[in-house]
Design an enzyme around this catalytic site. Structure first.
Site, mmCIF file in Angstrom:
data_model
loop_
_atom_site.group_PDB
_atom_site.id
_atom_site.type_symbol
_atom_site.label_atom_id
_atom_site.label_comp_id
_atom_site.label_asym_id
_atom_site.label_seq_id
_atom_site.Cartn_x
_atom_site.Cartn_y
_atom_site.Cartn_z
ATOM 1 C CG ASP A 92 2.023 -6.913 -1.757
ATOM 2 O OD1 ASP A 92 0.822 -7.142 -1.968
ATOM 3 O OD2 ASP A 92 2.513 -5.772 -1.753
ATOM 4 N NE ARG A 100 3.588 -1.108 3.476
ATOM 5 C CZ ARG A 100 2.541 -1.183 2.629
ATOM 6 N NH1 ARG A 100 2.565 -0.527 1.476
ATOM 7 N NH2 ARG A 100 1.496 -1.915 2.921
ATOM 8 N N GLY A 158 2.124 -0.287 -3.241
ATOM 9 C CA GLY A 158 2.044 -1.226 -4.364
ATOM 10 C C GLY A 158 3.445 -1.765 -4.617
HETATM 11 O O1 MRU Z 1 -0.666 -2.048 1.105
HETATM 12 P P1 MRU Z 1 -0.517 -1.789 -0.362
HETATM 13 O O2 MRU Z 1 -1.484 -0.806 -0.918
HETATM 14 O O3 MRU Z 1 0.924 -1.479 -0.733
HETATM 15 O O4 MRU Z 1 -0.863 -3.215 -1.010
HETATM 16 C C1 MRU Z 1 -0.802 -3.359 -2.395
HETATM 17 C C2 MRU Z 1 -1.219 -4.691 -2.863
HETATM 18 O O5 MRU Z 1 -1.534 -5.583 -2.105
HETATM 19 C C3 MRU Z 1 -1.143 -4.934 -4.338
HETATM 20 O O6 MRU Z 1 -2.125 -5.839 -4.754
HETATM 21 C C4 MRU Z 1 0.237 -5.502 -4.686
HETATM 22 O O7 MRU Z 1 1.251 -4.726 -4.141
HETATM 23 C C5 MRU Z 1 0.438 -5.606 -6.140
HETATM 24 S S1 MRU Z 1 0.619 -4.027 -6.884
HETATM 25 C C6 MRU Z 1 0.940 -4.258 -8.526
#
Ligand code: MRU
Length: 408
Positions: free
Chosen positions: A243, A95, A51
């Site tokens: 993101d 990442r 996240g």
């Molecule tokens: O791959 P992830 O679980 O890190 O992806 C998370 C998301 O796409 C969320 O929607 C984004 O990071 C927003 S979190 C407040």
């Protein structure tokens, strides 16, 4: 069941970084204790912490952890700063898509350089305090996003969300879920549609868990159900996190978000993006420049499951003891399925991966997609609500917020 029951994600305890391991939630809820910054990198790569805003906090705490462990051996300020830069860059590189990771690392680099006039031991203390400030600020920002977003919703709203942009995706409270929590406190939420979010199921595992803890009514749906419930008039708004948001308002978020935005356009449903200004990347003119993370094919060709084994008799306990006597036991299963049984405290835990697709299939597994700004009804940040056209208004909204373009 109340909003105060939602989980915290990552914190600093006794000079270590502690985080809730999200890779196995909600059925196995381990805490991971990171003693080194490499441990934090490992946790990020393994999705134990995930996240965008939570990744920003993890980056900051990871740098602080380095400063107070390996960095403790360095007395010379220039050498300390040089090594800190290297470590921060390494964490930022774990990442590629969520800009908050680079934002957290860059803010720590900038902070260390701006405070380099003190002795290295003093600088270390300041660095830890800065990382803790970043964590505290994240919660404040999310509360503000929640209040700003809740004002957009009518009473009796049925809201759809994708992935997990909740407390677990942040230091606390969440962005898209923060809006839903705030609106629920105001009595405006009739129900939430939770996309399961293939392939890692952040919706089914994490969002469903948080909403349950908070006592918010919801229904879990498969991702492909969204179109038909929109057509049936059962969705009043879609709210997602982000993101990375480019300067023109294009939004990178969990794969599947773009499809939802197009569906909203077709059905006249508002499509809202809730994110802190630390997710806005004004150094990018458009979403075409956002690097999309590609992930392991095994996320698509099989499912991962974890659980706790509770032996129901002394003889089955003895059997599991024998199996795990020499460490983790790999259960021999045919057809490429995998299962490992291990001891955990006084119990036994299993981690399995079960193949669905035939061996040898080719897979394309991007973790995120980009939604063009034209489909975004509004971007909700801690500074307010921004509507199209986004370029100038987004820049104004972020002014003085310390977003990544301001950190340099
Ligand atoms: O791959 P992830 O679980 O890190 O992806 C998370 C998301 O796409 C969320 O929607 C984004 O990071 C927003 S979190 C407040």
């Amino acid at each position: 069941m109340a909003i105060d029951d939602i989980p915290r994600t990552i914190w600093w305890e006794d000079g270590k970084v502690v985080l809730v391991d999200q890779s196995r939630l909600p059925l196995v809820g381990d805490l991971l204790v990171c003693n080194t910054y490499e441990g934090v990198c490992h946790a990020i790569r393994g999705m134990a912490v995930r996240g965008a805003p939570a990744l920003g906090v993890a980056a900051a705490l990871g740098v602080a952890l380095w400063a107070t462990t390996a960095g403790e051996e360095i007395d010379d300020v220039d050498a300390f700063l040089g090594e800190l830069d290297r470590v921060a860059d390494e964490i930022a590189g774990t990442r590629p898509t969520a800009v908050n990771l680079a934002w957290g690392a860059t803010r720590m680099k900038r902070f260390a350089r701006d405070n380099a006039g003190v002795s290295v031991p003093e600088l270390r203390e300041l660095i830890v305090a800065e990382a803790l400030a970043i964590r505290a600020e994240d919660e404040e920002r999310n509360r503000a996003i929640g209040a700003n977003g809740a004002a957009l919703l009518e009473g009796g709203s049925r809201v759809l969300t994708h992935c997990n942009a909740g407390s677990l995706a942040t230091a606390y409270f969440g962005t898209a879920l923060g809006v839903i929590f705030s609106a629920h406190e105001q009595g405006k939420i009739e129900g939430v549609w939770v996309d399961e979010t293939r392939p890692l199921l952040q919706g089914a595992r994490l969002t469903a868990w948080e909403l349950k803890l908070a006592g918010v009514p919801f229904k879990l749906i498969t991702d492909s159900t969204a179109a038909s419930i929109m057509r049936a008039g059962l969705v009043d708004a879609v709210i997602v996190g982000a993101d990375r948001i480019a300067g023109n308002g294009d939004v990178a978020n969990k794969i599947g978000t773009y499809g939802l935005a197009v569906l909203c356009e077709e059905h006249g449903i508002p499509f809202y993006v809730a994110a802190p200004t630390s997710t806005v990347d004004l150094t990018l003119a458009s979403g075409d420049d956002i690097v999309i993370e590609q992930r392991d094919e095994r996320e698509v060709t099989g499912v991962t499951v974890s659980g706790v084994i509770s032996p129901d008799s002394p003889s089955s306990t003895r059997a599991f003891d024998l199996l795990t006597d020499g460490g983790p036991y790999e259960v021999p299963i045919a057809k490429g399925h995998q299962m490992v049984i291990d001891r955990k405290g006084g119990a036994y835990r299993f981690d399995g991966w079960f193949r669905i697709a035939p061996p040898g299939v080719e897979v394309y597994n991007p973790a995120f997609d980009v939604t063009p700004a034209a489909y975004v009804s509004a971007i909700i940040t801690e500074c307010g609500v921004v509507r199209a056209p986004f370029g100038e208004s987004l820049a104004l909204n972020c002014q003085g917020s310390g977003a990544i373009h301001e950190l340099g």
